[in-house]
Design a protein around this motif. Structure first.
Motif, mmCIF file in Angstrom:
data_model
loop_
_atom_site.group_PDB
_atom_site.id
_atom_site.type_symbol
_atom_site.label_atom_id
_atom_site.label_comp_id
_atom_site.label_asym_id
_atom_site.label_seq_id
_atom_site.Cartn_x
_atom_site.Cartn_y
_atom_site.Cartn_z
ATOM 1 N N SER A 18 0.847 -1.192 0.000
ATOM 2 C CA SER A 18 0.000 0.000 0.000
ATOM 3 C C SER A 18 0.878 1.237 0.000
ATOM 4 O O SER A 18 2.065 1.172 0.359
ATOM 5 N N GLY A 19 0.291 2.346 -0.366
ATOM 6 C CA GLY A 19 1.031 3.600 -0.301
ATOM 7 C C GLY A 19 1.447 3.907 1.131
ATOM 8 O O GLY A 19 2.537 4.424 1.381
ATOM 9 N N GLU A 20 0.586 3.519 2.073
ATOM 10 C CA GLU A 20 0.893 3.796 3.480
ATOM 11 C C GLU A 20 2.157 3.094 3.942
ATOM 12 O O GLU A 20 2.824 3.554 4.875
ATOM 13 N N PHE A 62 -3.401 10.189 -1.941
ATOM 14 C CA PHE A 62 -4.826 10.374 -2.223
ATOM 15 C C PHE A 62 -5.525 9.035 -2.372
ATOM 16 O O PHE A 62 -4.979 8.128 -2.989
ATOM 17 N N ARG A 63 -6.740 8.960 -1.832
ATOM 18 C CA ARG A 63 -7.635 7.830 -2.125
ATOM 19 C C ARG A 63 -8.897 8.413 -2.732
ATOM 20 O O ARG A 63 -9.510 9.319 -2.157
ATOM 21 N N GLY A 64 -9.282 7.884 -3.895
ATOM 22 C CA GLY A 64 -10.425 8.429 -4.616
ATOM 23 C C GLY A 64 -11.703 8.437 -3.792
ATOM 24 O O GLY A 64 -12.423 9.446 -3.757
ATOM 25 N N THR A 76 -12.650 12.009 -11.225
ATOM 26 C CA THR A 76 -11.497 12.908 -11.064
ATOM 27 C C THR A 76 -10.674 12.488 -9.846
ATOM 28 O O THR A 76 -9.433 12.440 -9.891
ATOM 29 N N ALA A 77 -11.380 12.144 -8.763
ATOM 30 C CA ALA A 77 -10.690 11.740 -7.533
ATOM 31 C C ALA A 77 -9.867 10.476 -7.780
ATOM 32 O O ALA A 77 -8.723 10.357 -7.320
ATOM 33 N N ASP A 78 -10.427 9.538 -8.518
ATOM 34 C CA ASP A 78 -9.689 8.306 -8.814
ATOM 35 C C ASP A 78 -8.488 8.587 -9.726
ATOM 36 O O ASP A 78 -7.434 7.959 -9.589
ATOM 37 N N MET A 80 -6.731 11.236 -9.566
ATOM 38 C CA MET A 80 -5.724 11.756 -8.633
ATOM 39 C C MET A 80 -5.075 10.613 -7.844
ATOM 40 O O MET A 80 -3.865 10.598 -7.622
ATOM 41 N N GLY A 81 -5.911 9.663 -7.426
ATOM 42 C CA GLY A 81 -5.378 8.501 -6.712
ATOM 43 C C GLY A 81 -4.390 7.729 -7.562
ATOM 44 O O GLY A 81 -3.308 7.329 -7.101
ATOM 45 N N MET A 82 -4.719 7.545 -8.834
ATOM 46 C CA MET A 82 -3.822 6.794 -9.728
ATOM 47 C C MET A 82 -2.516 7.558 -9.939
ATOM 48 O O MET A 82 -1.437 6.963 -9.983
ATOM 49 N N ALA A 84 -1.192 9.476 -7.804
ATOM 50 C CA ALA A 84 -0.434 9.322 -6.550
ATOM 51 C C ALA A 84 0.408 8.045 -6.594
ATOM 52 O O ALA A 84 1.559 8.034 -6.150
ATOM 53 N N THR A 85 -0.148 6.981 -7.175
ATOM 54 C CA THR A 85 0.622 5.729 -7.243
ATOM 55 C C THR A 85 1.849 5.894 -8.145
ATOM 56 O O THR A 85 2.863 5.240 -7.943
ATOM 57 N N VAL A 86 1.742 6.778 -9.140
ATOM 58 C CA VAL A 86 2.898 7.013 -10.024
ATOM 59 C C VAL A 86 4.019 7.672 -9.214
ATOM 60 O O VAL A 86 5.194 7.304 -9.328
ATOM 61 N N ASN A 141 -8.095 2.552 -14.641
ATOM 62 C CA ASN A 141 -9.537 2.843 -14.659
ATOM 63 C C ASN A 141 -10.021 3.270 -13.286
ATOM 64 O O ASN A 141 -9.615 2.678 -12.275
ATOM 65 N N PRO A 142 -10.945 4.262 -13.274
ATOM 66 C CA PRO A 142 -11.527 4.627 -11.979
ATOM 67 C C PRO A 142 -12.379 3.487 -11.437
ATOM 68 O O PRO A 142 -12.712 2.554 -12.169
ATOM 69 N N PHE A 143 -12.714 3.560 -10.171
ATOM 70 C CA PHE A 143 -13.557 2.592 -9.462
ATOM 71 C C PHE A 143 -12.860 1.267 -9.199
ATOM 72 O O PHE A 143 -13.490 0.329 -8.733
ATOM 73 N N PHE A 144 -11.564 1.192 -9.499
ATOM 74 C CA PHE A 144 -10.818 -0.002 -9.137
ATOM 75 C C PHE A 144 -9.804 0.363 -8.062
ATOM 76 O O PHE A 144 -9.640 1.536 -7.733
ATOM 77 N N THR A 145 -9.135 -0.646 -7.528
ATOM 78 C CA THR A 145 -8.112 -0.398 -6.507
ATOM 79 C C THR A 145 -6.775 -0.942 -7.007
ATOM 80 O O THR A 145 -6.726 -1.708 -7.983
ATOM 81 N N THR A 146 -5.729 -0.607 -6.295
ATOM 82 C CA THR A 146 -4.428 -1.161 -6.669
ATOM 83 C C THR A 146 -4.337 -2.644 -6.272
ATOM 84 O O THR A 146 -3.498 -3.354 -6.807
ATOM 85 N N ASP A 147 -5.195 -3.098 -5.350
ATOM 86 C CA ASP A 147 -5.234 -4.549 -5.073
ATOM 87 C C ASP A 147 -5.723 -5.283 -6.319
ATOM 88 O O ASP A 147 -5.178 -6.324 -6.705
ATOM 89 N N THR A 148 -6.751 -4.736 -6.938
ATOM 90 C CA THR A 148 -7.255 -5.366 -8.172
ATOM 91 C C THR A 148 -6.203 -5.270 -9.272
ATOM 92 O O THR A 148 -5.999 -6.223 -10.028
HETATM 93 N N1 UDP Z 1 -7.197 3.856 -8.274
HETATM 94 C C1 UDP Z 1 -8.076 3.772 -9.351
HETATM 95 N N2 UDP Z 1 -7.989 2.694 -10.194
HETATM 96 C C2 UDP Z 1 -7.102 1.684 -10.014
HETATM 97 C C3 UDP Z 1 -6.235 1.762 -8.893
HETATM 98 C C4 UDP Z 1 -6.310 2.850 -8.049
HETATM 99 O O1 UDP Z 1 -8.904 4.656 -9.566
HETATM 100 O O2 UDP Z 1 -7.074 0.742 -10.816
HETATM 101 C C5 UDP Z 1 -7.220 5.065 -7.431
HETATM 102 C C6 UDP Z 1 -8.290 5.030 -6.365
HETATM 103 O O3 UDP Z 1 -8.776 6.341 -6.201
HETATM 104 C C7 UDP Z 1 -7.505 4.631 -5.132
HETATM 105 C C8 UDP Z 1 -6.182 5.315 -5.353
HETATM 106 O O4 UDP Z 1 -5.971 5.211 -6.758
HETATM 107 O O5 UDP Z 1 -8.110 5.064 -3.941
HETATM 108 C C9 UDP Z 1 -5.017 4.732 -4.612
HETATM 109 O O6 UDP Z 1 -5.022 3.330 -4.720
HETATM 110 P P1 UDP Z 1 -5.364 2.388 -3.450
HETATM 111 O O7 UDP Z 1 -6.455 2.990 -2.627
HETATM 112 O O8 UDP Z 1 -5.577 1.016 -3.949
HETATM 113 O O9 UDP Z 1 -3.989 2.487 -2.662
HETATM 114 P P2 UDP Z 1 -3.506 1.770 -1.312
HETATM 115 O O10 UDP Z 1 -4.689 1.688 -0.376
HETATM 116 O O11 UDP Z 1 -3.034 0.401 -1.692
HETATM 117 O O12 UDP Z 1 -2.397 2.636 -0.820
#
Ligand code: UDP
Length: 244
Positions: A18-20, A62-64, A76-78, A80-82, A84-86, A141-148
């Motif tokens: 996780s980002g944390e 950021f978490r969307g 838009t929030a998602d 930003m979250g994506m 953040a992972t970059v 894609n929005p509405f997904f997570t980095t776990d997916t």
């Molecule tokens: N996110 C997204 N699509 C994805 C992966 C991530 O839109 O396929 C966005 C979403 O807003 C998410 C944020 O990126 O909240 C950060 O990812 P995640 O919450 O999975 O991070 P983690 O909890 O693992 O730090």
């Protein structure tokens, strides 16, 4: 190290953190000392000639869903979250390069002045050449997570296992930090994780693993050396599969 100690159980793995996890002692963003620690564990894995891909979240920045609850448009929030992972992926790339590890960041969103685009065949080639590949921007894609994203990429690149890094020693019946009598599981099936709503990964990610028969191992990133122990075949943390 002897030959036996060196032998790895896996040829190709994907690690999700996780980002944390990168926050360490910092209040915000990334802690360079934590980055170096994690990078050195990844380095140790590469020295066992194991191909390693990494997916990093963005929750330290950021978490969307959180931004959307505060009133922002979810897509838009998602985005930003994506993004953040970059940033996290670039930070990890830097830490790995500091240790002399060859690494490439590949983003699901096109930002090719800062990193490569995700192209599956190119990613496989990097791995074959012994480079660490960090998959950034989740699934793109929005509405997904980095776990997916982690389960998707692990399946795409034919990783033998998905290793999910957490702050605790695997999966418990309840949050072991809050509930001291929470029971630790050594093995579980994906169906049981879903039925009992155990807090591991979101259901989409679990279903991806289940339907594609990709074993998942949950371990504690704070236990130094556990990643290498898992790669060498030790039974650390919790394993989730279809036939536990
Ligand atoms: N996110 C997204 N699509 C994805 C992966 C991530 O839109 O396929 C966005 C979403 O807003 C998410 C944020 O990126 O909240 C950060 O990812 P995640 O919450 O999975 O991070 P983690 O909890 O693992 O730090």
């Amino acid at each position: 190290m002897s030959q036996t100690e060196n032998r790895a159980r896996y040829r190709r793995i994907l690690v999700k953190m996780s980002g944390e996890a990168l926050l360490g002692a910092a209040d915000y963003g990334v802690d360079p000392a934590m980055l170096r620690r994690i990078a050195s564990e990844i380095h140790d894995v590469t020295r066992l000639s194991v191909e390693i891909a990494v997916v990093i979240g963005g929750g330290n920045i950021f978490r969307g869903a959180g931004l959307a609850r505060a009133g922002m448009d979810r897509v838009t929030a998602d985005h930003m979250g994506m993004l953040a992972t970059v940033m996290n992926a670039l930070a990890m790339q830097d830490a790995l390069e500091g240790l002399g590890v060859d690494v490439r960041v590949m983003s699901a969103l096109r930002i090719n002045q800062v990193c490569e685009d995700y192209i599956r065949r190119r990613a496989m080639r990097h791995l074959e050449k012994g480079r660490v590949v960090i998959f950034a921007a989740g699934t793109g894609n929005p509405f997904f997570t980095t776990d997916t994203a982690a389960s998707l990429r692990a399946i795409e690149i034919n990783a033998e296992v998905l290793l999910k890094a957490t702050k605790v020693n695997g999966i418990y019946s309840d949050d072991p930090v809050k509930n001291k009598s929470a029971v630790h599981y050594a093995r579980l099936t994906f169906d049981r994780v879903l039925a009992e709503k155990l807090q591991v990964m979101d259901a989409t990610a679990i279903v991806m693993c289940r339907d594609n028969n990709l074993p998942l191992r949950v371990f504690n990133l704070n236990n130094a050396g556990d990643l290498v122990r898992i790669v060498k075949g030790e039974d650390v943390g919790t394993v989730v599969s279809n036939d536990a």
